[in-house]
Design a protein around this motif. Structure first.
Motif, PDB file in Angstrom:
ATOM      1  N   THR A 122     -63.281  30.639  -0.596  1.00 42.03           N
ATOM      2  CA  THR A 122     -62.792  31.986  -0.926  1.00 42.03           C
ATOM      3  C   THR A 122     -61.275  32.017  -0.817  1.00 42.03           C
ATOM      4  OG1 THR A 122     -64.821  32.907   0.000  1.00 42.03           O
ATOM      5  CG2 THR A 122     -62.979  34.433  -0.297  1.00 42.03           C
ATOM      6  N   GLU A 141     -62.613  40.767   8.860  1.00 43.51           N
ATOM      7  CA  GLU A 141     -63.770  41.431   9.462  1.00 43.51           C
ATOM      8  C   GLU A 141     -63.625  42.961   9.374  1.00 43.51           C
ATOM      9  OE1 GLU A 141     -64.711  40.268  13.469  1.00 43.51           O
ATOM     10  OE2 GLU A 141     -66.632  41.310  13.387  1.00 43.51           O
ATOM     11  N   HIS A 196     -63.580  43.780   5.341  1.00 43.99           N
ATOM     12  CA  HIS A 196     -64.627  43.251   4.450  1.00 43.99           C
ATOM     13  C   HIS A 196     -65.918  42.894   5.184  1.00 43.99           C
ATOM     14  CE1 HIS A 196     -61.463  43.495   1.611  1.00 43.99           C
ATOM     15  NE2 HIS A 196     -60.735  42.607   2.244  1.00 43.99           N
ATOM     16  N   HIS A 197     -65.954  43.212   6.485  1.00 44.75           N
ATOM     17  CA  HIS A 197     -67.172  43.042   7.283  1.00 44.75           C
ATOM     18  C   HIS A 197     -67.701  41.608   7.227  1.00 44.75           C
ATOM     19  CE1 HIS A 197     -66.657  47.280   7.204  1.00 44.75           C
ATOM     20  NE2 HIS A 197     -66.938  47.357   5.922  1.00 44.75           N
ATOM     21  N   TRP A 198     -66.769  40.671   7.221  1.00 44.97           N
ATOM     22  CA  TRP A 198     -67.145  39.259   7.164  1.00 44.97           C
ATOM     23  C   TRP A 198     -66.487  38.564   8.353  1.00 44.97           C
ATOM     24  CZ3 TRP A 198     -64.891  35.239   3.209  1.00 44.97           C
ATOM     25  CH2 TRP A 198     -65.596  34.026   3.336  1.00 44.97           C
ATOM     26  N   LYS A 199     -67.341  37.973   9.205  1.00 46.49           N
ATOM     27  CA  LYS A 199     -66.809  37.346  10.420  1.00 46.49           C
ATOM     28  C   LYS A 199     -66.495  35.876  10.123  1.00 46.49           C
ATOM     29  CE  LYS A 199     -67.498  37.549  15.368  1.00 46.49           C
ATOM     30  NZ  LYS A 199     -66.045  37.659  15.470  1.00 46.49           N
ATOM     31  N   VAL A 200     -65.223  35.535  10.212  1.00 48.53           N
ATOM     32  CA  VAL A 200     -64.826  34.134  10.019  1.00 48.53           C
ATOM     33  C   VAL A 200     -63.969  33.725  11.216  1.00 48.53           C
ATOM     34  CG1 VAL A 200     -64.927  34.232   7.500  1.00 48.53           C
ATOM     35  CG2 VAL A 200     -62.786  34.813   8.632  1.00 48.53           C
ATOM     36  N   ASP A 231     -75.698  32.053   4.717  1.00 47.45           N
ATOM     37  CA  ASP A 231     -75.115  30.796   5.206  1.00 47.45           C
ATOM     38  C   ASP A 231     -74.996  29.778   4.081  1.00 47.45           C
ATOM     39  OD1 ASP A 231     -74.981  31.906   7.655  1.00 47.45           O
ATOM     40  OD2 ASP A 231     -76.756  30.900   8.477  1.00 47.45           O
ATOM     41  N   ALA A 280     -72.025  30.686   2.062  1.00 43.43           N
ATOM     42  CA  ALA A 280     -70.794  30.380   2.808  1.00 43.43           C
ATOM     43  C   ALA A 280     -70.483  28.883   2.708  1.00 43.43           C
ATOM     44  CB  ALA A 280     -70.948  30.788   4.269  1.00 43.43           C
ATOM     45  N   CYS A 323     -58.331  36.682  10.476  1.00 42.40           N
ATOM     46  CA  CYS A 323     -59.782  36.820  10.734  1.00 42.40           C
ATOM     47  C   CYS A 323     -60.128  38.272  11.068  1.00 42.40           C
ATOM     48  CB  CYS A 323     -60.219  35.900  11.865  1.00 42.40           C
ATOM     49  SG  CYS A 323     -60.036  34.164  11.436  1.00 42.40           S
ATOM     50  N   SER A 343     -67.441  39.905  -0.130  1.00 49.28           N
ATOM     51  CA  SER A 343     -67.170  38.489  -0.400  1.00 49.28           C
ATOM     52  C   SER A 343     -68.488  37.790  -0.644  1.00 49.28           C
ATOM     53  CB  SER A 343     -66.476  37.841   0.802  1.00 49.28           C
ATOM     54  OG  SER A 343     -65.160  38.303   0.912  1.00 49.28           O
ATOM     55  N   SER A 396     -70.013  35.836   2.090  1.00 49.21           N
ATOM     56  CA  SER A 396     -70.528  36.526   3.279  1.00 49.21           C
ATOM     57  C   SER A 396     -72.013  36.866   3.149  1.00 49.21           C
ATOM     58  CB  SER A 396     -69.733  37.815   3.521  1.00 49.21           C
ATOM     59  OG  SER A 396     -70.063  38.800   2.549  1.00 49.21           O
TER      60      SER A 396
END
Ligand SMILES: Cc1ncc(COP(=O)(O)O)c(C=O)c1O
Length: 382
Positions: A225, A74, A77-81, A217, A220, A70, A211, A214
């Motif tokens: 992915t 982030e 790829h600046h994607w919060k999972v 919502d 997502a 995670c 992504s 991202s």
């Protein structure tokens, strides 16, 4: 670590390597998508440390590993999972078959963009689904998506769309605007997106991987992915990959579809992945510098010595897509370069349309290997 380590020539022959052992000794292989570089030292140390403990019993889920994944997604790829959204898998190809099997709908087809990595075609066969091929368009600016055509095909009965971003073989990193349009179309027609983002960390100066999941919502919730440690850190033989599935219902469907068919944690792969995602940022910076210089060397060489070959600068991946059509090589460029240059490339035909008259070249190798292969190819042409 300094760049010159990537110059080291490591003998991979007679090691059961798919890339190095298929063709006779004199052939230089620049085909299968693995690199001829050693894995990063922290990965080797982590695996060694695990081997030093002599018991290899069943291991449970590793919270630290999920956290590391995670943080990586982030950070890069600046994607919060969150860890609960991550499902570990033993391969991106098996992952996309799993997704296609889980989300296929009666009477609906699988949508892909061609030319594309050959196993995409196989997914339709494996899941007994019809296949819709939306060709990318070759323009002066490189490969582009023809959105009118894509929407027409998507609306003709697609159930699952497998996106390849970064795109193998054309090396595109899709822009935010392109991904938004693809996403809108898929949402409009109720098409589930399976985003194969295995090459997402291999992106060159001036580009940023995004992504598709991202972006909103809704996307997502509509996207599975697929990412991996394999291409980034050159450990594809360890089979470590993962899916990010933000939607709980989708996660449950995936788990149910594979109930009883997936095994326990892979001890060495997990040790390797944890080191990869926590200790190898600097190694990756060096790798990308080396690959980018290889890419530029390739572009300059082709322009100067084989100008009949059309090639667009790859924005990401260590793969280049060479348009050899004007050369009229017999019986085709793949066979020609194999027999006359003793260089093994991938046959463009296996990537779908337009692929006839093309070859794919893997420049994930020491510069000396690349140089030798290109010199052999140029000599065979002249
Ligand atoms: C786009 C793409 N997806 C998937 C794979 C293979 O993934 P895996 O080895 O995890 O099945 C590759 C390997 O070349 C690839 O280029």
């Amino acid at each position: 670590m300094k760049n010159e380590n990537f110059d080291q020539l490591i003998d991979r022959k007679h090691n059961n390597s798919i890339k190095w052992d298929l063709y006779p000794e004199e052939v230089l292989p620049l085909w299968v998508a693995d690199m001829d570089f050693a894995a990063p030292p922290p990965i080797l140390e982590a695996m060694q440390k695990r081997i030093d403990h002599p018991v290899f019993g069943y291991e449970g889920p590793d919270a630290e590993l999920l956290e590391a994944i995670c943080n990586w997604v982030e950070r890069r790829h600046h994607w919060k999972v969150s860890p609960d959204q991550v499902m570990l898998m033993t391969g991106v190809v098996s992952g996309m078959n799993w997704v296609a099997n889980t989300f296929k709908e009666d009477g609906k087809d699988l949508l892909i963009q061609t030319p594309v990595y050959p196993p995409f075609f196989q997914v339709a066969k494996n899941t007994a689904t019809g296949l819709i091929e939306a060709p990318l368009t070759q323009t002066d600016q490189g490969y582009q998506i023809d959105f009118d055509e894509f929407e027409k095909l998507a609306s003709s009965g697609a159930g699952v769309f497998i996106l390849c971003n970064p795109h193998n073989p054309v090396g595109r990193i899709y822009t935010r605007a392109e991904l938004e349009r693809l996403g809108e179309i898929c949402l409009r027609y109720g098409i589930t997106i399976c985003a194969d983002e295995i090459h997402c960390d291999l992106v060159y100066s001036g580009y940023q991987h995004i992504s598709i999941a991202s972006l909103s919502d809704e996307l997502a919730a509509n996207t599975i992915t697929l990412m991996a440690a394999s291409k980034t850190f050159n450990i594809p033989g360890l089979n470590f990959s993962f899916a990010i599935i933000p939607n709980e219902d989708n996660r449950n469907r995936m788990q149910k579809a594979a109930a009883g068919m997936t095994g326990h944690a892979e001890i060495l792969a997990n040790a390797a992945a944890k080191a990869a995602f926590t200790q190898c940022d600097d190694w990756l910076v060096d790798l990308l510098g080396y690959l980018e210089a290889n890419r530029d060397y390739l572009m300059n060489f082709v322009l100067a010595e084989m100008p009949e070959i059309k090639i667009y600068q790859p924005q990401g991946t260590y793969l280049a897509w060479l348009d050899c059509r004007t050369l009229g090589l017999k019986p085709d460029p793949y066979q020609f370069f194999l027999s006359d240059a003793k260089v093994a490339l991938n046959d463009g035909k296996t990537f779908g349309t337009p692929g006839e008259g093309f070859v794919r070249l893997n420049f994930g190798c020491p510069r000396a290997t690349l140089q030798q292969a290109l010199e052999r190819m140029a000599a065979a042409l002249h």
